[in-house]
Write a protein that holds these residues in place. Structure first.
Motif, PDB file in Angstrom:
ATOM      1  N   ARG A 178       0.684  -1.203  -0.017  1.00 51.52           N
ATOM      2  CA  ARG A 178       0.295  -0.362   0.139  1.00 51.52           C
ATOM      3  C   ARG A 178       0.895   1.195   0.249  1.00 51.52           C
ATOM      4  O   ARG A 178       1.202   1.361   1.052  1.00 51.52           O
ATOM      5  CB  ARG A 178      -1.177  -0.004   1.289  1.00 51.52           C
ATOM      6  N   ALA A 196      -8.143  -7.316   1.271  1.00 50.68           N
ATOM      7  CA  ALA A 196      -9.316  -6.400   0.198  1.00 50.68           C
ATOM      8  C   ALA A 196     -10.501  -6.348   2.186  1.00 50.68           C
ATOM      9  O   ALA A 196     -10.700  -4.152   1.519  1.00 50.68           O
ATOM     10  CB  ALA A 196     -10.646  -7.596  -0.161  1.00 50.68           C
ATOM     11  N   GLY A 236      -8.368  -4.623   4.531  1.00 51.24           N
ATOM     12  CA  GLY A 236      -7.903  -3.026   4.819  1.00 51.24           C
ATOM     13  C   GLY A 236      -6.855  -3.288   5.455  1.00 51.24           C
ATOM     14  O   GLY A 236      -6.362  -2.595   7.011  1.00 51.24           O
ATOM     15  N   SER A 290      -9.789  -4.061  -3.018  1.00 53.21           N
ATOM     16  CA  SER A 290      -9.715  -3.593  -1.677  1.00 53.21           C
ATOM     17  C   SER A 290      -9.531  -2.239  -2.450  1.00 53.21           C
ATOM     18  O   SER A 290     -10.107  -1.241  -1.059  1.00 53.21           O
ATOM     19  CB  SER A 290      -7.743  -3.954  -1.445  1.00 53.21           C
TER      20      SER A 290
END
Length: 506
Positions: A170, A283, A285, A304
């Motif tokens: 991320r 997905a 988080g 996600s």
């Protein structure tokens, strides 16, 4: 936190009744004369790949099977056993007294076990007569995977891509915490610590993992590669091939993963993480860094982004270990094995069936029917996604004799959505592969011992990483592996290496 070892649960499967092979009679009339045509029927037992069929269709009644039958003159009767315990089900079928004409398995050990039992039909002559496309599309070195003592005992289906795993993270979490994309193992560990402890999602809860992996240490390949080893591979050391699972490098990699677990950076539930569980964590988080499959950008990572529009995922460089090593495992050239039991009298029809799938039928089975599932717009493939999904079951048939056509692969992956970077991901993976040096047919000893050795390895490695066994148990594992058939396998692998190494590019 300590977890108990996950128990394997196997479905108790009933026996599928398989009738003997038959030849239905079709009659054509011309005046008062009856001309009888014999049309071969083959019974096949294959993997459903988890696919489902649209309403009104089933494995034996659908347009793609009709397409194959109409072009081969072979009638096909399809059985799809449950995915759970699939190879065990094949064992039941093989001993039923009247096995089908074709069985498909992804297990090299299963294949070799039945070669050892002399239960499979040699296919050389049939391939020579009826396998023109198979001979043209399957490379010579791949045929070696299914050839024992000069006899071809299976028709291989090929892996379309050569590797699987690629690390994604991320970027929005990295940016929020003031971190740069990691490169070395040390930098990766720092990112994991930040993701686990510094509330990257900003919800005020300690509910995110530094790293999540799967059961049986799945999705750890880049981290193993940083220490110079991969699962289930063979590497050259001092002129001989050695099994990766018993190397000191593997012990180092396990020690690293164990450290992550002890520091609460590794998802403590990993022994329970099947792919759908890991995907849900991505997905929802809870995971911001993991070793994805190259296709995950279109599945779990896309989910996600859908749940959290701020979620921005980027591919990372593979982690570099203390000795400068990095990389991921290379998949076998063989995706699955198609075998013909020795009792079958329909090997000719089986080869004709698979030859069409590998050759003229490849494109339609891979992409779907043109103008129905896809069209070409300005030189690029344009996919009608509703039809693409509806027709996904075609993969059950296409996967039986998959071949590699790079242009079809690129068209398909880019047509699925350039935003997913699928073709770029494949290229990134394939440029960072650690080559498995053993590339031959499973050896006889593998057929005898591989299943129990694999179970021993999975259980031992999981216990070590989860802190249920000391790291020193690795040394006991090495001894048990050698004594329980590993040394016998190693001897056969090196016999193959001695006979074939001159032709291998190093």
């Amino acid at each position: 936190m300590k977890l108990g070892k996950q128990s394997a649960v196997f479905a108790v499967l009933g026996v599928i009744g398989i009738a003997g092979c038959s030849f239905p009679l079709n009659e054509k009339y011309s005046g008062e004369t009856s001309e009888t045509i014999r049309k071969p029927v083959i019974k096949i037992v294959v993997n459903s790949l988890g696919m489902t069929f649209p309403d009104g269709m089933d494995p034996n009644s659908n347009p793609y099977l009709d397409y194959i039958e109409n072009n081969t003159g072979v009638e096909v009767n399809v059985t799809l056993p449950p995915l759970n315990g699939y190879d065990e089900k094949l064992n039941v079928i093989m001993t039923s007294g009247e096995p089908p004409d074709l069985l498909n398995t992804t297990s090299a050990s299963w294949f070799m076990s039945y070669v050892n039992q002399k239960a499979l039909t040699p296919l050389n002559d049939y391939i020579e007569k009826y396998g023109e496309n198979l001979k043209a599309k399957i490379p010579k070195d791949v045929w070696e995977h299914v050839t024992v003592n000069g006899n071809i005992y299976a028709i291989p289906s090929l892996n379309e891509v050569k590797g699987t795993e690629i690390v994604y993270a991320r970027k929005d979490w990295l940016d929020k915490l003031g971190l740069q994309p990691p490169r070395t193992v040390e930098e990766y560990t720092e990112v994991m610590e930040a993701f686990a402890r510094r509330d990257p999602d900003g919800n005020g809860k300690k509910d995110t993992f530094g790293l999540s992996i799967m059961e049986r240490l799945g999705r750890t390949s880049p981290f193993l590669g940083a220490f110079g080893a991969q699962m289930n591979a063979w590497y050259e050391r001092d002129g001989k091939l050695v099994y990766s699972g018993i190397l000191p490098e593997m012990k180092q990699a396990l020690a690293y993963l164990r450290t992550l677990y002890e520091k609460d950076l590794l998802d403590p539930e990993f022994p329970l993480n099947k792919i759908d569980v890991l995907g849900e964590k991505v997905a929802s988080g809870r995971v911001g860094l993991y070793s994805a499959a190259w296709s995950d950008t279109r599945t779990h990572i896309a989910a996600s982004r859908e749940k959290d529009p701020k979620a921005e995922w980027i591919p990372l460089d593979y982690p570099v270990g203390p000795d400068g090593k990095h990389g991921v495992y290379s998949t076998s050239s063989v995706r699955s094995y198609n075998v013909v039991p020795i009792q079958s009298r329909n090997a000719e029809a089986v080869v004709k069936f698979l030859d069409f799938i590998a050759g003229p039928g490849h494109k339609s089975l891979k992409l779907g029917f043109e103008d129905k599932v896809w069209t070409r717009v300005n030189g690029k493939l344009s996919i009608r996604f509703e039809e693409h999904i509806k027709h996904g079951y075609r993969g059950i048939y296409g996967a039986l004799a998959d071949t590699v056509e790079r242009e079809v692969t690129r068209d398909r992956l880019e047509g699925l959505g350039e935003q997913y970077r699928l073709y770029d991901n494949v290229q990134r993976v394939e440029s960072n592969l650690m080559t498995n040096r053993f590339d031959g047919a499973p050896t006889p000893a593998m057929g005898k011992h591989q299943v129990k050795l694999s179970k021993l390895q999975e259980e031992t490695f999981t216990r070590i990483v989860a802190g249920l066994s000391p790291l020193e148990e690795f040394d006991e594992f090495v001894k048990r592996w050698k004594d329980s058939g590993g040394d016998e396998i190693t001897g056969e692998v090196n016999d193959w290496w001695r006979d074939n190494r001159q032709g291998i590019v190093k």
